[in-house]
Design an enzyme around this catalytic site. Structure first.
Site, PDB file in Angstrom:
ATOM      1  N   HIS A   1      -0.812 -60.537   8.381  1.00  0.00           N
ATOM      2  CA  HIS A   1      -1.272 -60.174   7.051  1.00  0.00           C
ATOM      3  C   HIS A   1      -2.271 -61.192   6.517  1.00  0.00           C
ATOM      4  CE1 HIS A   1       2.192 -62.890   6.157  1.00  0.00           C
ATOM      5  NE2 HIS A   1       1.340 -63.364   5.248  1.00  0.00           N
TER       6      HIS A   1
ATOM      7  N   HIS B   1      -7.445 -65.419   5.732  1.00  0.00           N
ATOM      8  CA  HIS B   1      -7.255 -65.401   7.175  1.00  0.00           C
ATOM      9  C   HIS B   1      -6.004 -64.617   7.540  1.00  0.00           C
ATOM     10  CE1 HIS B   1      -4.940 -68.834   5.646  1.00  0.00           C
ATOM     11  NE2 HIS B   1      -4.080 -68.569   6.641  1.00  0.00           N
TER      12      HIS B   1
END
Length: 250
Positions: free
Chosen positions: A105, A193
């Site tokens: 995620h 990220h």
């Protein structure tokens, strides 16, 4: 109140009166069925890091406190598993053993602590703020190494290269809810990220030494650079063992 003390009165004879009476205090054990009536306030995890692959809590668990964070999920494509195995094998040759993430995620908040009775108003606030946010796409293809503030975990991740503006819009909404509940907001200049794998401790130096080799594996993939593409159709909020989903407007 559960487990309250019962008071027993005893007397050797009625003629002794109050002077001869004794107060006997004892506590009845709480039945197991009552102890399990309120599982929402019980965290099954313990402080033993060996039970969590070496992970260490960033804050001490207390009954009624729920670790909470907001994120955009990434659903891996079929070839992702093989690609990740290649990366982990390359890192291992440099003496670092990484554990793949259980899920993937983009974080949109720091991990904060919610009291149990805050969960409903907190998630309602997120839902209201996100009501008119549109779906979008973002992608990541550049490897980057991160270490948490406590230096207890190091992550191999892929940094987001497109969709940054839309992510910042979402951060503003999430931060507004955090501020309303006097919780810590996200980083001022975030590096969005997707974390791929991790190891305990601070292995930043070892990871940086092989980062260029790993990036070559990404860039020279079979049909061009291997890119994580996220179809951002919903936000999620994980709090304790509960997950709340907030669909974005189509």
């Amino acid at each position: 109140r559960l487990g309250r003390m019962l008071v027993g009165y005893s007397s050797s004879s009625e003629d002794e009166g109050e002077a001869g009476s004794e107060l006997c205090f004892f506590r009845l054990p709480v039945p197991h069925c009552l102890l399990t009536m309120f599982p929402d306030d019980v965290d099954p995890q313990t402080e033993d890091s060996s039970l969590h692959g070496g992970r260490i809590r960033s804050f001490k668990h207390e009954r009624g406190n729920w670790a909470t964070y907001v994120y955009l999920p990434y659903h891996p494509v079929e070839e992702f598993g093989e690609f990740l195995d290649e990366l982990l094998a390359a890192v291992k040759t440099h003496g670092v053993v990484l554990t793949p993430q259980e899920e993937f995620h983009i974080s949109l908040s720091q991990t904060v602590v919610l009291r149990h009775h805050w969960i409903q108003p907190f998630t309602q606030s997120l839902k209201t703020g996100l009501a008119h946010c549109k779906r979008f796409m973002c992608s990541a293809e550049k490897l980057k190494v991160y270490c948490n503030a406590e230096k207890t975990r190091t992550f191999l991740s892929m940094e987001v290269c497109t969709g940054h503006a839309q992510l910042m819009d979402l951060i503003q909404i999430v931060d507004r809810t955090m501020t309303d509940f006097r919780l810590e907001t996200f980083y001022k200049d975030p590096s969005f990220h997707v974390s791929l794998a991790w190891c305990p401790g601070d292995a930043t130096v070892q990871m940086q030494e092989c980062l260029q080799q790993l990036q070559t594996l990404v860039d020279d993939h079979e049909e061009g650079p291997f890119t994580l593409r996220l179809d951002c159709v919903e936000l999620r909020c994980r709090t304790g063992n509960k997950t709340f989903c907030f669909p974005l407007d189509s």
